[in-house]
Enzyme design. Sequence first.
Site, PDB file in Angstrom:
ATOM      1  N   LYS A  22       0.846  -1.205   0.000  1.00 56.67           N
ATOM      2  CA  LYS A  22       0.000   0.000   0.000  1.00 56.67           C
ATOM      3  C   LYS A  22       0.878   1.250   0.000  1.00 56.67           C
ATOM      4  CE  LYS A  22      -1.714   1.605   4.012  1.00 56.67           C
ATOM      5  NZ  LYS A  22      -1.420   2.995   4.315  1.00 56.67           N
ATOM      6  N   ASN A  23       1.922   1.238   0.840  1.00 53.62           N
ATOM      7  CA  ASN A  23       2.715   2.458   1.041  1.00 53.62           C
ATOM      8  C   ASN A  23       3.747   2.702  -0.049  1.00 53.62           C
ATOM      9  OD1 ASN A  23       1.144   2.965   3.215  1.00 53.62           O
ATOM     10  ND2 ASN A  23       2.662   2.373   4.747  1.00 53.62           N
ATOM     11  N   ARG A  93      -4.755  10.607   4.322  1.00 49.51           N
ATOM     12  CA  ARG A  93      -3.697  11.598   4.490  1.00 49.51           C
ATOM     13  C   ARG A  93      -2.671  11.530   3.369  1.00 49.51           C
ATOM     14  NH1 ARG A  93      -2.264  13.714   8.236  1.00 49.51           N
ATOM     15  NH2 ARG A  93      -0.074  13.414   7.720  1.00 49.51           N
ATOM     16  N   PRO A 123       1.569  16.416  11.292  1.00 50.94           N
ATOM     17  CA  PRO A 123       1.739  17.663  10.528  1.00 50.94           C
ATOM     18  C   PRO A 123       2.402  17.400   9.176  1.00 50.94           C
ATOM     19  CG  PRO A 123       3.405  17.499  12.233  1.00 50.94           C
ATOM     20  CD  PRO A 123       2.466  16.339  12.452  1.00 50.94           C
ATOM     21  N   VAL A 124       2.388  18.397   8.312  1.00 53.96           N
ATOM     22  CA  VAL A 124       3.051  18.287   6.998  1.00 53.96           C
ATOM     23  C   VAL A 124       4.081  19.411   6.819  1.00 53.96           C
ATOM     24  CG1 VAL A 124       1.206  17.022   5.843  1.00 53.96           C
ATOM     25  CG2 VAL A 124       1.141  19.545   5.893  1.00 53.96           C
ATOM     26  N   ASP A 125       4.551  19.955   7.937  1.00 49.97           N
ATOM     27  CA  ASP A 125       5.500  21.080   7.870  1.00 49.97           C
ATOM     28  C   ASP A 125       6.791  20.721   7.135  1.00 49.97           C
ATOM     29  OD1 ASP A 125       5.734  19.359  10.152  1.00 49.97           O
ATOM     30  OD2 ASP A 125       7.261  20.698  10.953  1.00 49.97           O
ATOM     31  N   ASP A 306       4.550   0.328  12.109  1.00 45.84           N
ATOM     32  CA  ASP A 306       3.336  -0.321  11.574  1.00 45.84           C
ATOM     33  C   ASP A 306       3.209  -1.774  12.012  1.00 45.84           C
ATOM     34  OD1 ASP A 306       3.397   1.395   8.344  1.00 45.84           O
ATOM     35  OD2 ASP A 306       2.877   2.053  10.359  1.00 45.84           O
ATOM     36  N   VAL A 328       7.782   6.643  17.009  1.00 50.79           N
ATOM     37  CA  VAL A 328       7.508   7.387  15.771  1.00 50.79           C
ATOM     38  C   VAL A 328       6.291   8.281  15.892  1.00 50.79           C
ATOM     39  CG1 VAL A 328       6.986   7.173  13.301  1.00 50.79           C
ATOM     40  CG2 VAL A 328       8.630   5.611  14.373  1.00 50.79           C
ATOM     41  N   ARG A 398      -8.784  -0.238   4.567  1.00 48.71           N
ATOM     42  CA  ARG A 398      -7.876   0.729   3.936  1.00 48.71           C
ATOM     43  C   ARG A 398      -6.531   0.092   3.631  1.00 48.71           C
ATOM     44  NH1 ARG A 398      -6.682   5.649   7.199  1.00 48.71           N
ATOM     45  NH2 ARG A 398      -5.328   5.840   5.405  1.00 48.71           N
TER      46      ARG A 398
HETATM   47  C1  EPZ Z   1       4.190   6.796   6.398  1.00 41.11           C
HETATM   48  O1  EPZ Z   1       3.395   7.816   6.965  1.00 41.11           O
HETATM   49  C2  EPZ Z   1       3.267   5.612   6.222  1.00 41.11           C
HETATM   50  N1  EPZ Z   1       2.192   5.964   5.301  1.00 41.11           N
HETATM   51  C3  EPZ Z   1       2.709   5.190   7.571  1.00 41.11           C
HETATM   52  O2  EPZ Z   1       1.925   4.043   7.371  1.00 41.11           O
HETATM   53  C4  EPZ Z   1       3.868   4.832   8.494  1.00 41.11           C
HETATM   54  O3  EPZ Z   1       3.368   4.499   9.760  1.00 41.11           O
HETATM   55  C5  EPZ Z   1       4.821   6.028   8.598  1.00 41.11           C
HETATM   56  O4  EPZ Z   1       5.259   6.428   7.282  1.00 41.11           O
HETATM   57  C6  EPZ Z   1       6.058   5.700   9.416  1.00 41.11           C
HETATM   58  O5  EPZ Z   1       6.728   4.620   8.848  1.00 41.11           O
HETATM   59  C7  EPZ Z   1       2.453   5.992   3.972  1.00 41.11           C
HETATM   60  O6  EPZ Z   1       3.561   5.748   3.538  1.00 41.11           O
HETATM   61  C8  EPZ Z   1       1.304   6.335   3.079  1.00 41.11           C
HETATM   62  P1  EPZ Z   1       6.085  10.058   8.642  1.00 41.11           P
HETATM   63  P2  EPZ Z   1       3.957   9.320   7.053  1.00 41.11           P
HETATM   64  O7  EPZ Z   1       5.983  11.355   7.918  1.00 41.11           O
HETATM   65  O8  EPZ Z   1       4.899   9.567   5.947  1.00 41.11           O
HETATM   66  C9  EPZ Z   1       6.358  13.462  11.847  1.00 41.11           C
HETATM   67  C10 EPZ Z   1       0.109   2.663   7.676  1.00 41.11           C
HETATM   68  O9  EPZ Z   1      -0.288   2.103   8.685  1.00 41.11           O
HETATM   69  N2  EPZ Z   1       6.207  14.420  10.741  1.00 41.11           N
HETATM   70  O10 EPZ Z   1       7.230   9.151   8.339  1.00 41.11           O
HETATM   71  O11 EPZ Z   1       2.795  10.226   7.214  1.00 41.11           O
HETATM   72  C11 EPZ Z   1       5.117  12.629  12.081  1.00 41.11           C
HETATM   73  O12 EPZ Z   1       4.189  13.325  12.901  1.00 41.11           O
HETATM   74  C12 EPZ Z   1       0.534   4.100   7.725  1.00 41.11           C
HETATM   75  O13 EPZ Z   1       0.247   2.126   6.547  1.00 41.11           O
HETATM   76  C13 EPZ Z   1       6.305  15.781  11.003  1.00 41.11           C
HETATM   77  O14 EPZ Z   1       6.509  16.193  12.141  1.00 41.11           O
HETATM   78  O15 EPZ Z   1       4.757   9.264   8.407  1.00 41.11           O
HETATM   79  C14 EPZ Z   1       5.676  11.393  12.761  1.00 41.11           C
HETATM   80  O16 EPZ Z   1       5.838  11.647  14.138  1.00 41.11           O
HETATM   81  C15 EPZ Z   1       0.256   4.690   9.080  1.00 41.11           C
HETATM   82  N3  EPZ Z   1       6.162  16.679   9.976  1.00 41.11           N
HETATM   83  C16 EPZ Z   1       7.060  11.240  12.113  1.00 41.11           C
HETATM   84  O17 EPZ Z   1       7.343  12.503  11.482  1.00 41.11           O
HETATM   85  C17 EPZ Z   1       5.942  16.257   8.686  1.00 41.11           C
HETATM   86  O18 EPZ Z   1       5.845  17.112   7.784  1.00 41.11           O
HETATM   87  C18 EPZ Z   1       7.124  10.155  11.035  1.00 41.11           C
HETATM   88  O19 EPZ Z   1       5.998  10.344  10.215  1.00 41.11           O
HETATM   89  C19 EPZ Z   1       5.844  14.872   8.438  1.00 41.11           C
HETATM   90  C20 EPZ Z   1       5.992  13.974   9.477  1.00 41.11           C
END
Ligand code: EPZ
Length: 419
Positions: A22-23, A93, A123-125, A306, A328, A398
């Site tokens: 999926k990812n 998201r 967040p997406v910052d 995950d 995480v 999902r």
């Molecule tokens: C990806 O999410 C995966 N989703 C998630 O899988 C997975 O749990 C996650 O990576 C961690 O491995 C997809 O790939 C579609 P991150 P993502 O940005 O990219 C912080 C599932 O179950 N952060 O790596 O959204 C965030 O809050 C899903 O399949 C910021 O602060 O996760 C987190 O604490 C759930 N600012 C950390 O980084 C940002 O702009 C890691 O999140 C982006 C992230």
Amino acid sequence: MDKLIVTGGCRLDGEIRISGAKNAALPIMAATLLADEPITVCNVPHLHDVTTTMELLGRMGVSLVVDEFLNIEVDTSTINNFYAPYELVKTMRASILVLGPLLTRFGEAHVSMPGGCAIGQRPVDIHLDGLKAMGADIQVENGYIIARADRLKGAHIVLETISVTATENLMMAATLADGETVIENAAQEPEVADVAKCLIAMGAKITGAGTSRIVVEGVSRLGGTRHRILPDRIETGTYLVAGAVTGGRVKARDTDPKLLEVVLQKLRDAGAKVECGEDWIEVDMEGRRPQAVNIHTAPYPALPTDMQAQFMVLNTIAEGSSTVTETVFENRFMHVQELLRLGANITLEGNTALVKGVESLQGAPVMATDLRASASLVLAGLVATGETHISRIYHIDRGYECIEEKLELLGGNVKRVPA
Ligand code: EPZ
């Protein structure tokens, strides 16, 4: 609104085929926006998030042709808008992944802010800061990210936090930027490398994907290709843990043991016999009760967040005590309250759960809260005595293709009924 009824007490025994990841499918479907020729994505998992992504692209005017094997041919020549609307983004998201491709190819994007979700503020910052570093004009108005750029410029970006989708978004944005982009502290997940593999086949110049330092040399255009999505390592791990918690045997085919080495080591530590081939993995507990294993999640190549909920279930019925630490996401213990309803012995201390293994769990009505927590409740139901009724299972759909069929193939008793 359906629910799942899981009847426990069965020892899983059988083999299943693992679907595409999926990812990887979600970012690669976003990457098709970069191609000025038709592009085909194969081995796409049949998941609600994939359907949502297809709808997202379709609403932009992109044409998508799906064959009976769920291979998807995407043709962006008919694109007529660059919007990702709130009603779709709020359900998924990962829609944020269209931001980089739209901006770098078409010079503009209007993407709804994703908002939080059950496991954290999310967040997406980091995405936005990276695009600004590449020269994008980013405004946030009425809940939408309005992004514009004549042509993005290569930049040297150091991610403040390792973020999978931010790495993918910025890597995709960099493919058509002017000059070289370096992404430091990049996510090393195999899905990032698979996105890069697809982009390179489309004509992108990328090195270092799968490591913490990715270098992208911008090019003027990207063409079509035919890309096969890599196997889903989290789906694989989920079914292997299901075999382990029930004391049974599960063989996962069409997967890749190299994608989940830490997960396999944890299963060996729990007492499972683990055998691997080129594209298969077999876990056999030979009727034994698992040994408790300490879990500490972190970005790849460490134990994936995950897989945290699934190993928590294993620990609830294991011999001994264990700690499960989530580093995480700030709120990824939503499954704990539900597992306590089934008789688990878990105490939370900040981002660590202290788990004391119990002899057995008792079936009860529970509620799914997020994708992987929901799957862990199914695993708990398989090992609990009696019936476990799981509501809000749209979370499961999902991320897990036909979960009840695959578990029935393994001898599990899982029925989907109207709630
Ligand atoms: C990806 O999410 C995966 N989703 C998630 O899988 C997975 O749990 C996650 O990576 C961690 O491995 C997809 O790939 C579609 P991150 P993502 O940005 O990219 C912080 C599932 O179950 N952060 O790596 O959204 C965030 O809050 C899903 O399949 C910021 O602060 O996760 C987190 O604490 C759930 N600012 C950390 O980084 C940002 O702009 C890691 O999140 C982006 C992230």
